[in-house]
Design a protein around this motif. Sequence first.
Motif, short mmCIF file in Angstrom:
data_model
loop_
_atom_site.label_atom_id
_atom_site.label_comp_id
_atom_site.label_asym_id
_atom_site.label_seq_id
_atom_site.Cartn_x
_atom_site.Cartn_y
_atom_site.Cartn_z
N ALA A 261 -27.02 9.06 75.70
CA ALA A 261 -28.64 9.33 75.70
C ALA A 261 -28.94 9.05 74.67
CB ALA A 261 -28.62 10.30 76.17
N HIS A 262 -28.73 9.96 73.34
CA HIS A 262 -29.46 9.55 72.23
C HIS A 262 -29.32 8.04 71.92
CE1 HIS A 262 -30.96 12.55 70.33
NE2 HIS A 262 -30.29 13.62 70.59
N ALA B 182 -30.55 4.84 74.39
CA ALA B 182 -31.82 5.24 74.41
C ALA B 182 -32.39 4.49 73.07
CB ALA B 182 -32.39 6.29 74.26
N CYS C 209 -32.17 1.16 76.06
CA CYS C 209 -31.98 1.84 77.62
C CYS C 209 -31.55 3.11 77.58
CB CYS C 209 -30.53 1.10 77.81
SG CYS C 209 -29.99 0.66 79.26
N PRO C 210 -32.55 4.07 77.74
CA PRO C 210 -32.36 4.82 78.70
C PRO C 210 -31.58 5.47 79.45
CG PRO C 210 -34.83 4.56 77.47
CD PRO C 210 -34.22 3.09 77.87
#
Length: 532
Positions: free
Chosen positions: A452-453, A456, A461-462
């Motif tokens: 996720a980190h 983003a 691109c979260p």
Amino acid sequence: MSAGRECAAGEAARRRTFAVISHPDAGKSTLTEALALHARAINEAGAVHGKAGRRGVASDWMEMEKARGISVTSAVLQFAHRGCILNLLDTPGHADFSEDTYRVLAAVDCAIMLVDAAKGLEEQTRKLFDVCRHRGVPVITFVNKWDRPGRDALELMDEIQREFSLRPTPVTWPVGPAGYLRGLVDVRDPGHMLRFTRALRGAHEAAEERIRADRAAAEEGGDWDVATEEIELLEADGAVHDQKGFLTGTTTPVFFGAALSNIGVRLLLDAVVDLAPPPGARELAGGGTRPVDAPFAGLVFKVQANMDPAHRDRIAFMRVCSGVFERGMTVTRAASGKPFATKYAHSVFGQDRSMADIAYPGDIIGLVNAAALRVGDTLYAERPAAFPPMPTFSPEHFAVARPADIGRTKQFRRGIAQLGEEGVVQVLVSDVRGEQAPVLAAVGPMQFEVVAHRMAGEFACPVLLEPLAYRLARATDAAGGEALNRSRLVRGEALTRLNDKTVLALFPDVWQANSFERAHPDARLAPLIAAH
Ligand code: G4P
């Protein structure tokens, strides 16, 4: 033999590269600290640091990175003991438990299995032991916390034998039951008892007194009698240390103690020097081996990305397998045949990054700005070498990934593919969800946080990650996959592809996986490494 080769062989012979495998709270940080105290930590200042403000070993790098905004590396501690150089690699546990924890075991020559005297064998220890067994890593057992009430010593030996089919061969044996530790007997010196004066953690080494058997019998009475009887019983049963059995993974030498009071730690440290194997010739992918005195070759076993967008460097942890590594040398990356400059090579002790100028087989080097390197990569000089690829470890956490912004599908695909390639997470394509919604599979949930980190931060691109209820995967090849296609997966099961060669069936629990396997033998499903 040239001076370089001789030097590599000599230095390799005095290296011991090992890890501690345990379940959280068994005392890994405490033992690591006690080992460092007994031996001489080569890079002492700030080398160990930790939990709740006390000294300990930092493995929760992500937390610390968030807090400090810098990269923290606590991959290895290096000690000197009796003329040997000991490299102790960290196996992150607790919330940091991840595929990297398993990968560390690809870089060691021996493991210390830490067992809590009261709890016996626990889940994480079992998983890590499975990996050691699969990789042929010999295991020394340390039964910790004998200063606290716990199980019966013989009963613990029986549990190791029964559950791991591993023959315990005690080298030390406790006098007094758990919680009433009077001393230890070194079974190689049965006429004596070792008595310890407790040392508070970190204060100094526990003072050790060697007492003759008659005095021990007079002073300890029944406890001494029980200990000697048990030692005789074990001996009669053939439970004596067997170096060959230990190296081939059929026996484990066992030590007792209390890491918190530094009891039994010196004997364990001596065992690492005397029993654990030094780095040896390593198998190559195409057959044959690379001896330690061959030109330089190293294996990348872990790549850690900095989570702070302002310091987006990447450290590749490499174990030197053969030859002499010198900072600045240009090596070749086997996978691409391209050169890789090692100007920024660091030794990775505690939190410090100090420049590493030279390293020998068994040593660990951190290569900074290593965006081109992947887990499982081989780097070599002069004579080409490629070590076998890193195995795929059994995932236990699954989540389906989607871009938060549907307009960024291209970045999403590119990012997920790269993270899969780097080994951050396993990327599976499910037969129903398709490539648009890949299933991410991980050994520990922290891997999802990293995804996720990085999605983003690096790929702008979260992502949305929706946890799935599967708990284990069983693998087969393409042909088995065909059979799987014809079979009927029921609710709660899924069919996915890891790559061209490997098909994974996902199940919610072991029971369902086993019953599916029985019903569909033609699918030839098998557990991945460290599976249940
Ligand atoms: P871990 O890294 O494997 O998670 O374990 P850690 O060393 O943090 O130890 C877990 C707890 O067990 C700690 O207590 C530690 O003091 C205790 N411990 C470790 N070895 C021994 C031992 O030989 N004897 C006894 N009696 N206790 C031991 P805690 O209360 O959770 O932490 P702390 O407040 O002491 O730091």
